[in-house]
Design a protein around this motif. Structure first.
Motif, PDB file in Angstrom:
ATOM      1  N   PRO A 209       0.809  -1.229   0.000  1.00  0.00           N
ATOM      2  CA  PRO A 209       0.000   0.000   0.000  1.00  0.00           C
ATOM      3  C   PRO A 209       0.837   1.273   0.000  1.00  0.00           C
ATOM      4  CG  PRO A 209      -0.590  -1.464   1.832  1.00  0.00           C
ATOM      5  CD  PRO A 209       0.582  -2.060   1.162  1.00  0.00           C
ATOM      6  N   THR A 210       2.121   1.164   0.371  1.00  0.00           N
ATOM      7  CA  THR A 210       2.917   2.385   0.410  1.00  0.00           C
ATOM      8  C   THR A 210       3.418   2.788  -0.974  1.00  0.00           C
ATOM      9  OG1 THR A 210       4.921   1.129   0.807  1.00  0.00           O
ATOM     10  CG2 THR A 210       3.706   1.880   2.749  1.00  0.00           C
ATOM     11  N   ASP A 214       0.704   0.393  -6.499  1.00  0.00           N
ATOM     12  CA  ASP A 214       0.033  -0.688  -5.787  1.00  0.00           C
ATOM     13  C   ASP A 214      -1.228  -0.183  -5.104  1.00  0.00           C
ATOM     14  OD1 ASP A 214       2.297  -1.865  -6.612  1.00  0.00           O
ATOM     15  OD2 ASP A 214       2.692  -2.953  -4.750  1.00  0.00           O
ATOM     16  N   SER A 215      -1.149   1.015  -4.541  1.00  0.00           N
ATOM     17  CA  SER A 215      -2.324   1.521  -3.830  1.00  0.00           C
ATOM     18  C   SER A 215      -3.460   1.772  -4.818  1.00  0.00           C
ATOM     19  CB  SER A 215      -1.978   2.785  -3.052  1.00  0.00           C
ATOM     20  OG  SER A 215      -1.911   3.885  -3.920  1.00  0.00           O
ATOM     21  N   LYS A 216      -3.107   2.127  -6.041  1.00  0.00           N
ATOM     22  CA  LYS A 216      -4.153   2.298  -7.062  1.00  0.00           C
ATOM     23  C   LYS A 216      -4.853   0.964  -7.329  1.00  0.00           C
ATOM     24  CE  LYS A 216      -2.495   6.278  -9.622  1.00  0.00           C
ATOM     25  NZ  LYS A 216      -1.514   6.665 -10.635  1.00  0.00           N
ATOM     26  N   LEU A 217      -4.053  -0.077  -7.456  1.00  0.00           N
ATOM     27  CA  LEU A 217      -4.640  -1.396  -7.682  1.00  0.00           C
ATOM     28  C   LEU A 217      -5.477  -1.828  -6.476  1.00  0.00           C
ATOM     29  CD1 LEU A 217      -1.731  -3.321  -9.449  1.00  0.00           C
ATOM     30  CD2 LEU A 217      -3.960  -2.798 -10.411  1.00  0.00           C
ATOM     31  N   GLN A 221      -9.395  -3.162  -5.875  1.00  0.00           N
ATOM     32  CA  GLN A 221      -9.689  -4.387  -5.124  1.00  0.00           C
ATOM     33  C   GLN A 221     -10.709  -4.159  -4.032  1.00  0.00           C
ATOM     34  OE1 GLN A 221      -6.446  -6.565  -3.246  1.00  0.00           O
ATOM     35  NE2 GLN A 221      -5.545  -6.835  -5.268  1.00  0.00           N
ATOM     36  N   ARG A 222     -10.536  -3.022  -3.334  1.00  0.00           N
ATOM     37  CA  ARG A 222     -11.398  -2.763  -2.181  1.00  0.00           C
ATOM     38  C   ARG A 222     -12.854  -2.604  -2.585  1.00  0.00           C
ATOM     39  NH1 ARG A 222      -7.032   1.005   0.707  1.00  0.00           N
ATOM     40  NH2 ARG A 222      -5.851  -0.706   1.642  1.00  0.00           N
TER      41      ARG A 222
END
Lengths: 664, 406
Positions: A209-210, A214-217, A221-222
């Motif tokens: 997440p940092t 990745d946080s975009k992906l 997902q969420r």
């Protein structure tokens, strides 16, 4: 165990056949190539075999294994076609794999080909990876499994294992984000594709997440797996139980968080139906607008038809039929519920018995049909989605752009007619249309364009399309031989009375040529360009025929789209906003003509192009023949010549051009 | 040296051989091939072989070939044998060359000729209808001293003038005649079943002498064969050679290649089956060329040239006593099911050290299989290579029964 003797023998056979191929003259080359390809086919289902061929790819390419095939020129390849070719079995899949190996060699600097850089090759490979995630993760879709043999699957999987080893996956993450954005920004009715990618990423790629990418992906997902904080580590059943302990304020906060998650990408989680139904059943209907993320207008409509819509929700929505909540929310926003005919139609729908054949199609189109959910529930859900997201209707892998265009058009402008059509088709597996005072009955006419329907469609489409397609085809037959494009008569008959009487076509059937293109464009601009049509807006979608061109600008074929509006984009450029039923966000029509799906003032589901570039690809449209003639002269010649140049240098090369002036 | 070979029929491998040997040639074939020929600079005369009229005949074709200086005609396919015969009659000034071509085109006539010359043949007869076949079988049963309840004697029927196994039917009983014979089969040749192992010979002849003799061992007719012949057949080579030369003398063949089929009984007796003078089916010349390492197609063409020198003959043909130590075999693959969707190469084949290559064609989805006509519609061939002919036989028999199409 590794069998050295055997392996040597295999390689020796390759060498022998390769030599025979290289020495053959043009006469017997195809035959020798066939044998060589047969040997390669057998070899490349193991990593060592593939690697061996990779070592030889330069020689194979030089010897002309690609010559005379669609793979000859790497710069002409289309990444989105790779998947289909890989599934089409040997020899196509084999040469496709060779083509990927060649690109890999170019990307790694092992091979050089004029006019195609290492960067080009790398980009291409990344696009191929993104479009073939099922093979990258070795989780072939069900239909893939059906069409491919064990050996073919092994071959293709071996290839992607090899490619992923040789390529950096970080770059693929970026492509995955781009791909997901491209799909989600169109808010398609069918969400299987993005769900599949999201699921695969969740399963196969560790995300941190940092890291920004990745946080975009993770955000994608969420939406599906943990839309709110309260859903963390709970399945939807546990979540349901936990709702009992929520205070009113907590429920309100939960509703807001839930709808926010849904609205971010138009994806609905399994938790959402649980919450919606809980609110209705436990007397919290006042929170439904929050839970659906409604605007004031939407809220007002909810309040007006609260009882009726609650009933629809309880009868239709389920954790395994969740996506339609988004469609329902959009229906409330668009005000479609205010129409008496729509409410009646939906009420009627709840009572029908679905024809067994239609039921079969609906269940086939549902990726994982759940035993507790009836075909009717799926159909209702799809109806919410189609009515709520008219621009999200797609044709799937079917040549049925006309039918998809019709469903989208009715959904916007004749929703009650659409509902009634669905009702009839679902009950009787049949449809009738009027064409020039005669009846056309789907069950009584010949074949349509599609012989084997691809079921990657929504339930409304699988219900209607087989019949619409036949009716359209029959209309085309009846209107052919009139020395003009049959669409002139078929479009109004198929889509309805709001299609304008005037019909302009650049192609002339009598001369078999493009005749008076300048006049054609003049009429087009007089019809839709606000600068020349008196500042008017388009009212109804205009069925437009376009030439599809390759990224090189070569003519590929014809396609049906709807022109929805012409407006200035945020940069002040006049753009054509249109519905393209093929839902493809990554298009390149050559000459730098690249339709965009977001970022240029598009509403969800629209594609857009600068108006002149759009005009340079059209060949037929409808117009008001009483209005346009006066305004034609407003259009400056310079604008027309710009468009003409683009047209002449692309699809226009496939036609003769005549300058005879036509009276429009 | 021939000034120009007229190749009667379209065959890319033959054309390629001619180009590689750098020999003058012109292809005579159907107009369909003209475009391709032009595109690839292949000298070409388009001719409607299936038309016979005042304007379409050998004299007309002779005129059309004059600009090419053609002086040797080479029949590549069964259907062009008479055309080549007619042209060669003119080129050699010998009308009997044409008659000989007719001999190759009529299975009853060639058997009669063989019988006259003292070759062993089965009982045969021209038949005109089902009754005729039944009567033939009856007489055969009598001659074989059939007792009530015993099986009928087997009868084969074949069209007079078709290639290989086209239209060939094996009738095992009176009922079979009733069930299998079609009106359209007649008239045709009926013959008794010849016992023994079947094999074929490819004799390259020049000046009336066999210059090279290939023996092809048939593992199963219509399915598989290999070259050179296995140990047992090889031990009979002298005997075969003698019978072959007898056949050549009897038929009066001077130039070209003949491809007869023989049966060898357990008592070492040879029976003559039939003979053709075009390129044999079953990829025989391809295997033969590989096994003996020579250009078999090129040699086939050149042997038709009366003016070919001894040196040239020696150069193009393997020595008469050559015995390769590698055996090349193939098996033709037919789908076993009526509807097929995919091609699957079995793992065991990939791991088989004798396996060489294949050219199997994948089917399209739900492809329906039509009934076989003369073993013609195979889906490709699997080739093998190895040094043990017995192992080869085993493999070929095995893969005939493996289903590649599902």
């Amino acid at each position: 165990m590794h069998n050295q003797v055997l392996t040597d023998n295999t390689y020796q056979k390759f060498e022998e056949l390769f030599q025979e191929f290289s020495q053959a003259t043009a006469l017997t080359r195809p035959e020798k190539a066939q044998k060589l390809m047969g040997q390669i086919d057998l070899q490349i289902d193991s990593s060592e075999g593939l690697d061996f061929i990779f070592q030889n790819i330069g020689g194979l390419s030089e010897a002309g294994i690609f010559d005379g095939s669609p793979w000859a020129d790497p710069s002409k390849l289309v990444a989105s076609l790779v998947n289909g070719t890989l599934k089409s079995s040997h020899p196509n899949s084999t040469i496709e794999i060779l083509s990927e190996l060649r690109l890999l060699a170019i990307a790694n600097g092992k091979m050089k080909i004029k006019g195609f850089s290492a960067k080009d090759a790398e980009n291409f490979i990344q696009e191929v990876i993104v479009a073939n995630l099922e093979f990258v993760f070795n989780e072939p879709l069900e239909e893939t499994r059906l069409v491919m043999s064990e050996h073919e699957l092994k071959k293709v999987h071996t290839l992607f294992k090899f490619i992923s080893k040789e390529t950096k996956l970080d770059n693929v993450k970026e492509k995955l984000v781009e791909e997901l954005s491209l799909i989600c920004e169109q808010r398609p009715v069918v969400t299987e594709k993005q769900r599949k990618i999201i699921a695969l990423v969740k399963e196969k790629i560790e995300l941190d997440p940092t890291i920004d990418l990745d946080s975009k992906l993770l955000k994608f997902q969420r939406c599906i797996y943990r839309p709110t904080v309260k859903t963390i580590d709970k399945n939807f059943k546990e979540y349901k139980t936990s709702l009992k302990d929520f205070s009113k304020e907590q429920l309100e906060a939960e509703s807001i968080e839930m709808s926010k998650s849904m609205l971010s990408f138009g994806l609905v989680s399994q938790y959402h139906p649980v919450l919606v139904k809980f609110l209705i059943e436990k007397g919290h209907k006042d929170l439904i607008p929050d839970c659906l993320g409604l605007s004031e207008a939407g809220t007002a409509r909810w309040k007006e038809y609260e009882e009726f819509i609650s009933k629809l929700i309880l009868k239709t929505i389920h954790p395994y039929n969740a996506q339609c909540i988004y469609g329902l929310a959009k229906m409330l926003e668009s005000g479609i519920f205010s129409r008496e005919a729509v409410r009646s139609g939906l009420a009627n729908m709840l009572t029908i018995n679905i024809h067994p054949e239609v039921e079969e199609r609906i269940l086939k189109s549902t990726k994982t049909p759940h035993e507790k959910i009836s075909a009717l529930q799926y159909l209702m859900g799809a109806l919410f989605r189609v009515l709520g997201q008219p621009l999200g209707v797609g044709q799937g892998n079917n040549p049925t752009c006309q039918s998809a265009r019709g469903i989208s058009m009715w959904s916007q402008h004749a929703p009650a007619k659409l509902i009634n059509m669905v009702q009839t088709a679902a009950t009787y597996n049949d449809l009738t249309f009027r064409f020039e005072a005669q009846e056309i009955k789907a069950s009584a006419v010949g074949m349509g364009l599609v012989q084997n329907l691809d079921h990657n469609l929504d339930a409304v489409s699988v219900t209607l399309v087989p019949m619409l397609d036949k009716i359209y085809n029959e209309m085309m037959l009846r209107a052919s031989g009139r020395a003009e494009d049959p669409h002139k008569w078929v479009n109004p008959a198929l889509y309805g009375q709001w299609i304008q009487i005037g019909f302009a076509s650049a192609y002339d059937y009598l001369y078999n040529a493009i005749v008076d293109f300048d006049g054609f464009i003049r009429v087009f601009y007089a019809m839709c360009h606000p600068k020349y049509n008196g500042g008017h807006r388009l009212i109804y979608p205009n069925p437009v025929g376009i030439f599809i061109t390759s990224s090189k600008g070569d003519m590929l074929g014809f396609h049906a789209i709807s022109l929805l509006r012409v407006d200035k984009d945020p940069k002040g450029v006049y753009r054509a906003y249109f519905l393209n039923p093929n839902n493809e966000g990554r298009q390149d029509w050559g000459q730098n003509v690249k339709p965009s799906v977001y970022g240029n003032g598009e509403i969800y589901g629209e594609s857009s192009l600068p108006l002149n570039e759009f005009a340079a690809r059209i060949y037929a449209f409808h117009y008001n023949n009483l209005e346009a003639i006066d305004k034609m002269e407003n259009v400056p010649d310079e604008e027309i010549q710009n468009i003409r140049k683009l047209a002449e240098e692309s699809w226009g090369r496939s036609y003769t051009w005549l300058e005879t002036k036509k009276s429009w | 040296m021939a000034q120009c070979f007229a190749l009667m029929g379209w065959s890319l491998p033959v054309i390629e051989s001619m180009q590689k040997l750098n020999k003058p040639y012109v292809v005579v074939s159907f107009p369909d091939f003209e475009g391709y020929a032009k595109e690839h600079d292949i000298p070409f005369v388009s001719y409607q072989f299936d038309e016979w009229s005042d304007t379409s005949n050998s004299l007309d074709l002779y005129e059309k070939l004059k600009p090419f200086n053609a002086d040797v005609a080479v029949p590549l396919f069964e259907e062009t044998v008479e055309w080549a015969g007619a042209l060669n009659s003119i080129y050699r000034g010998d009308p009997r060359v044409l008659n000989r071509a007719f001999l190759f085109r009529n299975k009853a006539m060639m058997k009669r000729k063989a019988l006259i010359g003292g070759l062993r043949v089965g009982l045969f007869e021209e038949v005109y209808n089902k009754e005729g076949v039944k009567n033939f079988m009856k007489r055969l049963n009598q001659a074989n001293l059939q007792i009530d309840g015993e099986q009928d004697s087997w009868v084969h029927i074949k069209p007079f003038a078709s290639a290989g196994t086209v239209g060939h039917r094996l009738l095992r009983s009176m009922q079979d005649i009733e069930d299998k014979c079609q009106e359209s089969d007649f008239p045709c040749l009926a013959e008794s079943h010849l016992p023994g192992t079947e094999f074929s010979c490819e004799a390259f002849i020049h000046g009336g002498k066999i210059r090279f003799l290939n023996i092809t061992e048939y593992v199963k007719l219509g399915y598989s064969n290999f070259i050179p012949e296995g140990h047992h057949l090889h031990s009979k080579r002298d005997k075969i050679m003698k019978e072959m030369q007898k056949l050549v003398d009897l038929f009066g063949i001077e130039y070209g290649m003949i491809h007869p089929e023989w049966f060898l009984t357990e008592n070492d007796e040879l029976s003559f089956g039939e003979v053709a003078c075009r390129i044999p089916g079953g990829h025989i010349l391809e295997l033969c060329g590989k096994a003996y390492d020579f250009d078999a197609l090129g040699a086939f063409v050149l042997c038709h040239d009366p003016n070919l020198s001894e040196e040239e003959l020696k150069e193009i043909l393997p020595p008469l006593d050559a015995r390769p130590n590698q055996f090349y075999g193939n098996v033709m693959i037919y789908p076993h099911k009526n509807v097929i969707n995919k091609l699957e190469i079995p793992e065991e084949l990939k791991e088989e050290s004798y396996f060489l290559d294949h050219n199997l064609i994948p089917p399209y989805t739900n492809q329906k299989i039509n009934s076989r006509e003369g073993f013609g519609n195979h889906f490709g061939t699997v080739n093998f290579k190895g040094e043990d002919p017995d192992r080869m036989t085993e493999l070929l028999l095995h893969y005939e029964n493996v289903d590649f199409y599902h």
